[in-house]
Design an enzyme around this catalytic site. Structure first.
Site, short mmCIF file in Angstrom:
data_model
loop_
_atom_site.label_atom_id
_atom_site.label_comp_id
_atom_site.label_asym_id
_atom_site.label_seq_id
_atom_site.Cartn_x
_atom_site.Cartn_y
_atom_site.Cartn_z
N GLU A 97 -9.22 -9.57 -1.14
CA GLU A 97 -8.75 -10.72 -1.49
C GLU A 97 -9.32 -12.09 -0.73
OE1 GLU A 97 -4.52 -9.76 -1.24
OE2 GLU A 97 -4.49 -9.19 -3.27
N GLU A 128 -9.38 12.45 5.80
CA GLU A 128 -8.67 11.93 6.93
C GLU A 128 -8.71 12.67 8.13
OE1 GLU A 128 -4.16 12.58 6.93
OE2 GLU A 128 -4.47 11.77 4.97
#
Length: 314
Positions: A97, A128
């Site tokens: 964004e 992860e």
């Protein structure tokens, strides 16, 4: 009988999770599935209302991390988020964004997720758990000492996030560790540890809930206030907005109007003279300069419109 390595690892991980506030079981909610929908919604809304208070407790540490980040970015450094699962997705969301909001290049604010882009929609098994994968992902970006790396992990124990911070710190980069548990390994590994302790979740261990909301709020602050410090705004106006669609083109004209109070024809002329650059157009109007002069003054002021305006009137 000797337990297998996998069983031993599982037992160790389970014991570790048992110590985390975000993983705690709440017996008072054990029959929540039997409640009317409105009652569940009220409970969940009440839970969410506690998150801003938890964030407020960390504001001094958040502010210090922002000032340090802005100092690095003003010298050409990048802001890099690194996380797994929900945490990684939130980092990518915040990074994605920044170009339309602040006219940054896609390489200036970057989000890394364990397992790569496909992990945005599909879990990548084992990703992860790898510190080495985080180091390799950072190396692929050409990590430098001017960069800032933000490890994001609700638990504060995710190896990918911790590995990213450890690797970045060893390279001389600024490091921030954002977690939702106290005394986390992630915060300990980072130069700036931010621990927004939101407590147990409505659904046991579902850290996309309060913890996810807390991480989103902090990431909003990190990117937005850093961009304010870098001169990407004028007051509370997004003067570096990138007009990539009709809505943003209309917003660009509105921002120039709010900043200057100029008539529509003067706004259109200023935007035409500056190739649609909002900040430059505002400087043309308020500083009574032409497009090339506005560009030069802004370049000389490091993109800070207030400083460029002051120079135009000197």
């Amino acid at each position: 009988m000797t337990p297998s390595a996998s069983t031993t690892d599982y037992s160790r991980l389970r014991a570790q999770l048992d110590t985390l506030a975000t993983e705690a079981f709440r017996p008072e909610l054990a029959e929540i599935d039997r409640l009317p929908t409105l009652d569940i919604a009220k409970i969940m809304n009440g839970e969410d209302a506690t998150v801003p208070t938890a964030v407020a407790a960390e504001l001094p540490r958040i502010a210090a991390a922002i000032d340090a980040t802005a100092a690095r970015m003003s010298r050409g450094g990048r802001l890099v988020y690194a996380g797994a699962g929900t945490a990684g997705r939130l980092g990518i969301l915040d990074a994605s964004e920044c170009p339309p909001t602040f006219n940054t290049e896609p390489t200036e604010v970057v989000g890394l997720i364990a397992g790569g882009p496909s992990a945005m929609v599909t879990a990548v098994e084992g990703a992860e758990d790898s510190k080495e994968l985080a180091a390799a992902d950072l190396d692929a970006l050409g990590l430098s000492a001017e960069d800032t790396v933000v490890g994001i992990s609700a638990s504060g124990r995710t190896p990918y996030a911790i590995g990213a911070v450890e690797h970045a710190r060893a390279a001389g980069a600024l490091t921030i560790g954002l977690s939702c548990n106290p005394d986390s390994a992630l915060a300990a590994a980072a130069e700036h540890g931010i621990e927004v302790v939101v407590g147990p979740e409505l659904l046991t261990g579902s850290t996309r809930l309060k913890a996810g909301t807390a991480q989103k709020l902090v990431l909003n602050m990190l990117s937005t206030i850093t961009m304010i410090r870098l001169g990407k705004t004028y007051g509370n106006l997004m003067v570096d907005v990138r007009a990539s669609n009709e809505k943003l083109r209309a917003r660009s004209r509105r921002i120039v109007a709010l900043a200057t109070g100029a008539a529509d024809d003067e706004i259109e002329a200023a935007l035409a003279a500056t190739g649609g650059e909002v900040k430059n157009a505002i400087l043309c109007v308020l500083g009574s300069v032409d497009g090339p002069t506005a560009a030069r003054l802004l370049a000389e002021s490091g993109g800070h419109l207030r400083a460029a305006l002051h120079a135009s009137m000197a």
